[in-house]
Design an enzyme around this catalytic site. Structure first.
Site, PDB file in Angstrom:
ATOM      1  N   HIS A 128       6.531  -1.645   3.727  1.00  0.00           N
ATOM      2  CA  HIS A 128       6.352  -2.887   4.059  1.00  0.00           C
ATOM      3  C   HIS A 128       5.338  -3.808   3.022  1.00  0.00           C
ATOM      4  O   HIS A 128       4.525  -3.027   2.340  1.00  0.00           O
ATOM      5  CB  HIS A 128       5.469  -3.247   5.340  1.00  0.00           C
ATOM      6  CG  HIS A 128       4.395  -2.157   5.375  1.00  0.00           C
ATOM      7  ND1 HIS A 128       4.257  -0.959   5.745  1.00  0.00           N
ATOM      8  CD2 HIS A 128       2.923  -2.493   5.540  1.00  0.00           C
ATOM      9  CE1 HIS A 128       2.954  -0.233   5.777  1.00  0.00           C
ATOM     10  NE2 HIS A 128       2.423  -1.312   5.460  1.00  0.00           N
ATOM     11  N   GLN A 157      -2.170   3.130   2.935  1.00  0.00           N
ATOM     12  CA  GLN A 157      -1.021   2.783   3.864  1.00  0.00           C
ATOM     13  C   GLN A 157      -1.257   3.676   5.207  1.00  0.00           C
ATOM     14  O   GLN A 157      -1.514   4.857   5.301  1.00  0.00           O
ATOM     15  CB  GLN A 157       0.340   3.341   3.240  1.00  0.00           C
ATOM     16  CG  GLN A 157       1.582   2.978   3.992  1.00  0.00           C
ATOM     17  CD  GLN A 157       2.872   3.443   3.121  1.00  0.00           C
ATOM     18  OE1 GLN A 157       2.875   4.326   2.289  1.00  0.00           O
ATOM     19  NE2 GLN A 157       4.067   3.370   3.720  1.00  0.00           N
ATOM     20  N   ASN A 180       0.958  -1.025   0.086  1.00  0.00           N
ATOM     21  CA  ASN A 180       0.076  -0.026   0.085  1.00  0.00           C
ATOM     22  C   ASN A 180       0.641   1.355  -0.033  1.00  0.00           C
ATOM     23  O   ASN A 180       1.878   1.388   0.639  1.00  0.00           O
ATOM     24  CB  ASN A 180      -0.814   0.155   1.332  1.00  0.00           C
ATOM     25  CG  ASN A 180      -1.729  -1.263   1.294  1.00  0.00           C
ATOM     26  OD1 ASN A 180      -2.510  -1.663   0.236  1.00  0.00           O
ATOM     27  ND2 ASN A 180      -2.061  -1.856   2.191  1.00  0.00           N
TER      28      ASN A 180
END
Ligand code: 5GP
Length: 113
Positions: free
Chosen positions: A99, A93, A86
């Protein structure tokens, strides 16, 4: 900007860590969206994938090749899984530290909402 992932990296707060090396760390998501939901993060603080530069290609390449190893260890290799990044607000996000979500263990729907 320091995030909760820095605290996980420094072991200040606990996480269910499943893989670690000098470049990256993988741990179980605290709020799993599938039977298997692991986050893979670089140790270097890169806020979003949009902030990655050619200087980060070794880190990103390393992490990309770790994904199948981690997925195999999680029992996801045969039936497959999804990798999601994201990015910022429209991408959904929440934690501004790059990540990769590794999701599996059930048939996932597509497209995402
Ligand atoms: P994002 O929405 O930024 O793509 O994903 C952030 C993810 O981090 C979410 O899936 C959320 O559940 C997970 N997360 C947030 N805080 C923690 C935490 O303290 N520990 C763990 N293991 N996961 C977290």
């Amino acid at each position: 900007m320091e995030t909760v992932f820095d605290k996980i990296l420094s072991k200040e707060i606990p996480a269910d860590i499943i893989y670690e090396d000098n470049i990256c760390l993988a741990f179980k998501d605290i709020n799993p969206q599938a039977p298997v939901h692991v986050l893979l993060i670089p140790k270097k603080r890169i806020a979003t994938i949009q902030d990655a530069t050619p200087n980060d290609k070794e880190i990103l390449g390393h992490m990309s090749t770790k994904i199948p190893e981690i997925a195999t260890g999680l029992g996801l290799a045969e039936n497959g899984y999804r990798v999601v990044v994201n990015c910022k607000e429209n991408g959904g996000q929440e934690v501004p530290h790059l990540h990769y979500h590794i999701l599996g263990g059930r048939k996932l729907k597509w497209p995402p909402g």
